[in-house]
Design a protein around this motif. Sequence first.
Motif, PDB file in Angstrom:
ATOM      1  N   GLY A   1     -19.882 -90.235 -96.557  1.00 35.71           N
ATOM      2  CA  GLY A   1     -20.721 -91.145 -97.319  1.00 35.71           C
ATOM      3  C   GLY A   1     -22.166 -91.123 -96.839  1.00 35.71           C
TER       4      GLY A   1
ATOM      5  N   VAL B   1     -20.428 -81.795-102.925  1.00 30.30           N
ATOM      6  CA  VAL B   1     -19.325 -82.657-103.363  1.00 30.30           C
ATOM      7  C   VAL B   1     -18.016 -82.125-102.777  1.00 30.30           C
TER       8      VAL B   1
ATOM      9  N   ILE C   1     -23.171 -84.535 -95.718  1.00 19.65           N
ATOM     10  CA  ILE C   1     -23.884 -83.258 -95.720  1.00 19.65           C
ATOM     11  C   ILE C   1     -25.115 -83.309 -96.639  1.00 19.65           C
TER      12      ILE C   1
ATOM     13  N   SER D   1     -17.213 -75.702 -97.568  1.00 22.50           N
ATOM     14  CA  SER D   1     -16.569 -75.122 -96.389  1.00 22.50           C
ATOM     15  C   SER D   1     -15.816 -73.834 -96.684  1.00 22.50           C
TER      16      SER D   1
HETATM   17  P1  NAD Z   1     -18.790 -86.926 -98.216  1.00 19.11           P
HETATM   18  O1  NAD Z   1     -17.504 -87.530 -98.659  1.00 19.11           O
HETATM   19  O2  NAD Z   1     -19.562 -87.582 -97.144  1.00 19.11           O
HETATM   20  O3  NAD Z   1     -19.759 -86.769 -99.485  1.00 19.11           O
HETATM   21  C1  NAD Z   1     -19.331 -86.289-100.722  1.00 19.11           C
HETATM   22  C2  NAD Z   1     -20.023 -87.115-101.786  1.00 19.11           C
HETATM   23  O4  NAD Z   1     -19.758 -86.533-103.066  1.00 19.11           O
HETATM   24  C3  NAD Z   1     -19.551 -88.565-101.863  1.00 19.11           C
HETATM   25  O5  NAD Z   1     -20.661 -89.406-101.744  1.00 19.11           O
HETATM   26  C4  NAD Z   1     -18.914 -88.679-103.252  1.00 19.11           C
HETATM   27  O6  NAD Z   1     -19.137 -89.936-103.851  1.00 19.11           O
HETATM   28  C5  NAD Z   1     -19.650 -87.585-104.005  1.00 19.11           C
HETATM   29  N1  NAD Z   1     -18.948 -87.049-105.171  1.00 19.11           N
HETATM   30  C6  NAD Z   1     -17.627 -86.857-105.317  1.00 19.11           C
HETATM   31  N2  NAD Z   1     -17.386 -86.300-106.529  1.00 19.11           N
HETATM   32  C7  NAD Z   1     -18.571 -86.139-107.145  1.00 19.11           C
HETATM   33  C8  NAD Z   1     -18.973 -85.610-108.390  1.00 19.11           C
HETATM   34  N3  NAD Z   1     -18.085 -85.137-109.260  1.00 19.11           N
HETATM   35  N4  NAD Z   1     -20.291 -85.599-108.684  1.00 19.11           N
HETATM   36  C9  NAD Z   1     -21.219 -86.062-107.825  1.00 19.11           C
HETATM   37  N5  NAD Z   1     -20.888 -86.574-106.603  1.00 19.11           N
HETATM   38  C10 NAD Z   1     -19.581 -86.614-106.281  1.00 19.11           C
HETATM   39  O7  NAD Z   1     -18.453 -85.406 -97.856  1.00 19.11           O
HETATM   40  P2  NAD Z   1     -19.301 -84.391 -96.962  1.00 19.11           P
HETATM   41  O8  NAD Z   1     -18.742 -84.407 -95.584  1.00 19.11           O
HETATM   42  O9  NAD Z   1     -20.746 -84.613 -97.169  1.00 19.11           O
HETATM   43  O10 NAD Z   1     -18.839 -83.007 -97.608  1.00 19.11           O
HETATM   44  C11 NAD Z   1     -19.453 -82.487 -98.764  1.00 19.11           C
HETATM   45  C12 NAD Z   1     -19.237 -80.987 -98.847  1.00 19.11           C
HETATM   46  O11 NAD Z   1     -19.730 -80.386 -97.647  1.00 19.11           O
HETATM   47  C13 NAD Z   1     -17.771 -80.571 -98.975  1.00 19.11           C
HETATM   48  O12 NAD Z   1     -17.689 -79.584 -99.952  1.00 19.11           O
HETATM   49  C14 NAD Z   1     -17.423 -79.982 -97.640  1.00 19.11           C
HETATM   50  O13 NAD Z   1     -16.555 -78.875 -97.797  1.00 19.11           O
HETATM   51  C15 NAD Z   1     -18.771 -79.520 -97.101  1.00 19.11           C
HETATM   52  N6  NAD Z   1     -18.898 -79.575 -95.628  1.00 19.11           N
HETATM   53  C16 NAD Z   1     -18.476 -80.674 -94.928  1.00 19.11           C
HETATM   54  C17 NAD Z   1     -18.606 -80.687 -93.550  1.00 19.11           C
HETATM   55  C18 NAD Z   1     -18.156 -81.880 -92.735  1.00 19.11           C
HETATM   56  O14 NAD Z   1     -17.882 -81.734 -91.535  1.00 19.11           O
HETATM   57  N7  NAD Z   1     -18.076 -83.061 -93.305  1.00 19.11           N
HETATM   58  C19 NAD Z   1     -19.190 -79.606 -92.877  1.00 19.11           C
HETATM   59  C20 NAD Z   1     -19.645 -78.523 -93.632  1.00 19.11           C
HETATM   60  C21 NAD Z   1     -19.480 -78.520 -95.005  1.00 19.11           C
END
Ligand code: NAD
Length: 305
Positions: free
Chosen positions: A148, A88, A31, A115
């Motif tokens: 990622g 995150v 995201i 989310s």
């Molecule tokens: P992702 O796993 O691809 O990315 C999350 C990133 O955060 C990773 O690169 C991780 O290394 C990093 N991270 C973890 N802890 C951390 C910290 N303390 N400080 C800094 N970086 C940190 O996940 P994503 O799919 O991009 O999801 C991220 C957010 O977006 C979540 O909160 C999720 O609820 C929301 N979201 C996800 C989706 C989806 O379908 N994947 C859709 C809408 C919203």
Amino acid sequence: MKKKSGARKGGAQAARKPLIGKLVIFGVGLIGGSFALALKEQRAVARVVGVGRSRANLLTARRLGIIDEIAADAATAVRDADVVLLAVPLAQNAAVLAQIAPHLGPQTIVTDAGSTKLDIIAQARRYLGAQFGRFVPAHPIAGTEKSGAKAAFAALFRDHELIVTPVRETDPQAVKKVAAAWRLAGMRVNKMDAAAHDRMFALVSHLPHVVAYALVGQVAGYKDAQTLLAHTGGGFRDTTRIAGSSPEMWRDICLSNRDALLQALDDYLAEFERLRGLLAANDGAALEQRFAAARDARARWLKRK
Ligand code: NAD
């Protein structure tokens, strides 16, 4: 010759002041990374700084041109930021907010892409104090089961919906800026009450993920799981696609939206019980009726989309 109009357009875009000068992204994953790429594609951001937990992921993000810099430390990174995006896993948000709160500039807008919304609003209210008015709760309704930086792509949000859930204290100018950024990423923007948002997504997103994990877990738990899985077709694959999603992310979403998800699960179990009862009673007509009603509802929903 063929590139002329594109080049003119590029020139005009380059001359325009970007919407965001410095963007700091916590969590450069699917995201956060896709948001950066989309804004870069639109020349809507001058500089993107990434803050992360995994050095390898940040290096990948920089190599792929998603971020321009890896932050030396979070406090320095946010000091002169125009916008800070939290992307995150949800359980990390409180610690990140606590860490950055004392260092935010007076104009910095903080927003998120999480989310669930009630939880982050409560956390932001708690940790940001006087700066809470410049926190814009937002949820882009787009994603894949991949995670990622390497999963990020600029078109992820195109033609999807962003839901913002501002509260009474939220600065309308901050909402306007965040909405403008996501619109440039291709999203249409709608406002909603945070509690209504959380109930809705418990039903249409969080419950289906729990169901997909449960279905795979059940089948994989049998002694002859290998044989069973070797004979699966499109149905099993399609219904369980989202069980390929990040377990950490979904653990956090479930816990963050616990009350609404428990209610959704109770209603789902009641529906299951109804179907089970019909099957136990050999009531084929009623079973077919319920399946037909669901199929018709699905067809109407897809037609409206
Ligand atoms: P992702 O796993 O691809 O990315 C999350 C990133 O955060 C990773 O690169 C991780 O290394 C990093 N991270 C973890 N802890 C951390 C910290 N303390 N400080 C800094 N970086 C940190 O996940 P994503 O799919 O991009 O999801 C991220 C957010 O977006 C979540 O909160 C999720 O609820 C929301 N979201 C996800 C989706 C989806 O379908 N994947 C859709 C809408 C919203």
